[in-house]
Design an enzyme around this catalytic site. Structure first.
Site, PDB file in Angstrom:
ATOM      1  N   LYS A 270      78.850  49.270 -12.812  1.00  0.00           N
ATOM      2  CA  LYS A 270      80.440  48.663 -13.021  1.00  0.00           C
ATOM      3  C   LYS A 270      80.335  48.118 -14.934  1.00  0.00           C
ATOM      4  CE  LYS A 270      82.285  49.728  -8.903  1.00  0.00           C
ATOM      5  NZ  LYS A 270      81.135  49.316  -7.658  1.00  0.00           N
TER       6      LYS A 270
ATOM      7  N   GLU B 269      92.284  47.872 -10.724  1.00  0.00           N
ATOM      8  CA  GLU B 269      92.195  47.954  -9.377  1.00  0.00           C
ATOM      9  C   GLU B 269      90.805  47.904  -8.877  1.00  0.00           C
ATOM     10  OE1 GLU B 269      91.199  50.698 -11.302  1.00  0.00           O
ATOM     11  OE2 GLU B 269      89.534  51.207 -10.208  1.00  0.00           O
TER      12      GLU B 269
ATOM     13  N   SER C 265      71.962  51.187  -7.813  1.00  0.00           N
ATOM     14  CA  SER C 265      73.236  51.143  -8.683  1.00  0.00           C
ATOM     15  C   SER C 265      74.031  49.257  -8.442  1.00  0.00           C
ATOM     16  CB  SER C 265      74.516  51.956  -7.954  1.00  0.00           C
ATOM     17  OG  SER C 265      74.145  51.723  -6.438  1.00  0.00           O
TER      18      SER C 265
HETATM   19  C1  LIG Z   1      81.668  50.336  -6.623  1.00  0.00           C
HETATM   20  C2  LIG Z   1      80.105  50.077  -6.511  1.00  0.00           C
HETATM   21  C3  LIG Z   1      79.297  51.548  -5.920  1.00  0.00           C
HETATM   22  C4  LIG Z   1      80.357  53.194  -5.679  1.00  0.00           C
HETATM   23  O1  LIG Z   1      80.661  53.164  -6.673  1.00  0.00           O
HETATM   24  P1  LIG Z   1      80.984  54.604  -7.931  1.00  0.00           P
HETATM   25  O2  LIG Z   1      81.852  54.734  -8.557  1.00  0.00           O
HETATM   26  O3  LIG Z   1      80.238  56.142  -6.860  1.00  0.00           O
HETATM   27  O4  LIG Z   1      79.727  54.346  -8.051  1.00  0.00           O
HETATM   28  C5  LIG Z   1      77.795  51.936  -5.842  1.00  0.00           C
HETATM   29  N1  LIG Z   1      77.028  51.027  -6.213  1.00  0.00           N
HETATM   30  C6  LIG Z   1      77.731  49.857  -6.638  1.00  0.00           C
HETATM   31  C7  LIG Z   1      76.918  48.548  -6.498  1.00  0.00           C
HETATM   32  C8  LIG Z   1      79.044  49.355  -6.503  1.00  0.00           C
HETATM   33  O5  LIG Z   1      78.722  48.075  -6.360  1.00  0.00           O
END
Ligand SMILES: *Cc1c(COP(=O)(O)O)cnc(C)c1O
Length: 414
Positions: free
Chosen positions: A94, A116, A384
């Protein structure tokens, strides 16, 4: 007057039939300005150097691509590689988007940023980027989410952000988005709205994709260095920002396979999951300023969803991912709450890495796929985020009694 779009021809607004800008008149000037200024910034080497420098010195780029050799041997099948995006500042991808948009806000002379947040991860990244750049930060968060995700509220406030509880509707993410859009339409001359995923009215989906594409660009170069034969890339899909960033450099070619993984939750029933693409129940509609596939009823009301991961339960999906799913370039599958927990434990024990619960859905699908593929091939999964943030959920799910007695003793000694 010639617009930036006309001059640079760069900011996509529709992806097949999806995307667009479905907003009231009050928001149009803000979006027009943002589109024009983003196109100019992206074409400006000074801005791109600033972005790269922030990536290197603050965000922690490049993040490694790990060969998960132990996991591969334990699993059998294709070689598994993991992009360790969870090593980035604030623990997830993020921050790539938050830092990019915060730098853009600063360039535009906007001293106030609003965002948000659902589970708090995007709020945390925004608060960190704003603290770093000296911008004021207000985060809208549903009051129900604030109660469920209190550790992140503390962290955002520690970073100097003001967290505003949203009491309307279901008091969750979708209500926070509406509150942020209202604030922005009243205050846009001095305020930037820092949206957290590759969705919303144009130019947000395309802008967020560009800021997240660094993940895919790095991965592509790291894949080449391994010399392995990559059959597939796998990423989890909430709104879609980590997936579109990870897949971005590969969209114009037929291979490798690109696989998005949605939250299968606790079952197939309505409200038990957040499957918009891999299932058959989503509808094409308009919400939050854009056209896409949503879990919504016949009246256009967004439906309740469930996932063990707080970041995968949004009822919509970014318009470019919806379009790439319909065209067949992307495949979609899902992983259940239980499969995500199993994958989390598997990688923790075998590789010493703790996936975020969201990313663990991608890990679960990657393990399934590795088993089906030839051992001579490879796949890459995007971690992610890292799992520290999930301790309140994972400890309760994996070791309930000890966790509850720990909480009781904390209260007794408070
Ligand atoms: C917020 C988040 C997601 C989901 O958001 P995307 O916009 O689909 O990437 C996925 N993995 C993590 C670790 C997150 O914090």
């Amino acid at each position: 007057m010639e617009t930036a779009r006309g001059k640079l021809g760069t900011v996509a607004d529709y992806f097949g039939v999806f995307g667009g800008r479905f907003v009231g008149e009050t928001l149009r000037p803000a979006l027009d300005q943002l589109e024009e200024e983003f196109a100019l910034a992206w074409a400006d080497p000074v801005f791109r150097e600033e972005l790269d420098a922030a990536g290197k010195t603050f965000v922690g780029r490049p993040t490694p691509l790990l060969y998960a050799g132990n996991a591969t041997r334990a699993q059998g099948g294709a070689k598994i590689y993991v992009k360790l995006e969870g090593l980035a500042q604030t623990g997830a991808h993020k921050i790539n988007n938050a830092m990019g948009q915060a730098l853009l806000a600063k360039r535009l002379g906007k001293k106030r940023v609003i965002a948000e947040t659902g589970a708090g991860q995007h709020g945390l990244a925004s608060a960190a980027a704003c603290a770093r750049l000296g911008l004021s930060c207000r985060v809208y968060m549903g009051s129900l989410d604030m109660a469920r995700q209190h550790p992140n509220v503390f962290a955002m406030e520690m970073l100097g952000a003001e967290v505003i509880p949203v009491e309307t509707g279901s008091r969750t993410l979708k209500d926070a988005i509406n509150a942020a859009l209202r604030d922005w339409s009243a205050n846009y001359p001095g305020t930037h709205y820092l949206i957290g995923s590759a969705l919303g009215p144009s130019p947000f989906p395309e802008m967020v994709r560009r800021f997240q594409s660094v993940v895919g660009e790095e991965t592509r170069a790291q894949m080449r260095e391994t010399g392995a034969d990559f059959a597939a890339l796998v990423a989890c899909v909430g709104g879609g920002s980590n997936a579109i960033g990870f897949f971005s450099p590969f969209l114009d070619q037929p291979l490798p396979r690109l696989i998005g993984v949605e939250a299968g939750g606790r079952g197939d029933g309505p409200g038990d999951n957040a499957v918009r693409m891999a299932g058959a129940v989503s509808r094409i509609g308009v919400a939050h300023g854009y056209k896409s596939r949503f879990l919504m009823n016949g009246d256009g009301q967004l439906m309740p969803t469930h996932s063990i991961s707080a970041g995968l339960d949004y009822p919509g999906i970014g318009p470019q991912l919806a379009s790439l799913g319909d065209s067949g370039r992307l495949e979609f599958t899902s992983a259940s709450d239980g499969e995500a927990l199993d994958a989390l434990r598997f990688f923790a024990r075998n590789e010493g890495i703790i996936f975020a619960l969201e990313s663990a859905h991608a890990a679960a699908a990657a393990l399934r796929l590795a088993r089906e593929l030839d051992p001579g091939r490879a796949l890459a999964v995007n971690m992610s985020g890292r799992g520290d943030k999930d301790i309140f959920i994972t400890a309760k799910a994996l070791d309930r009694d000890n966790w509850l007695s720990f909480l009781e003793s904390e209260i007794a000694h408070a």
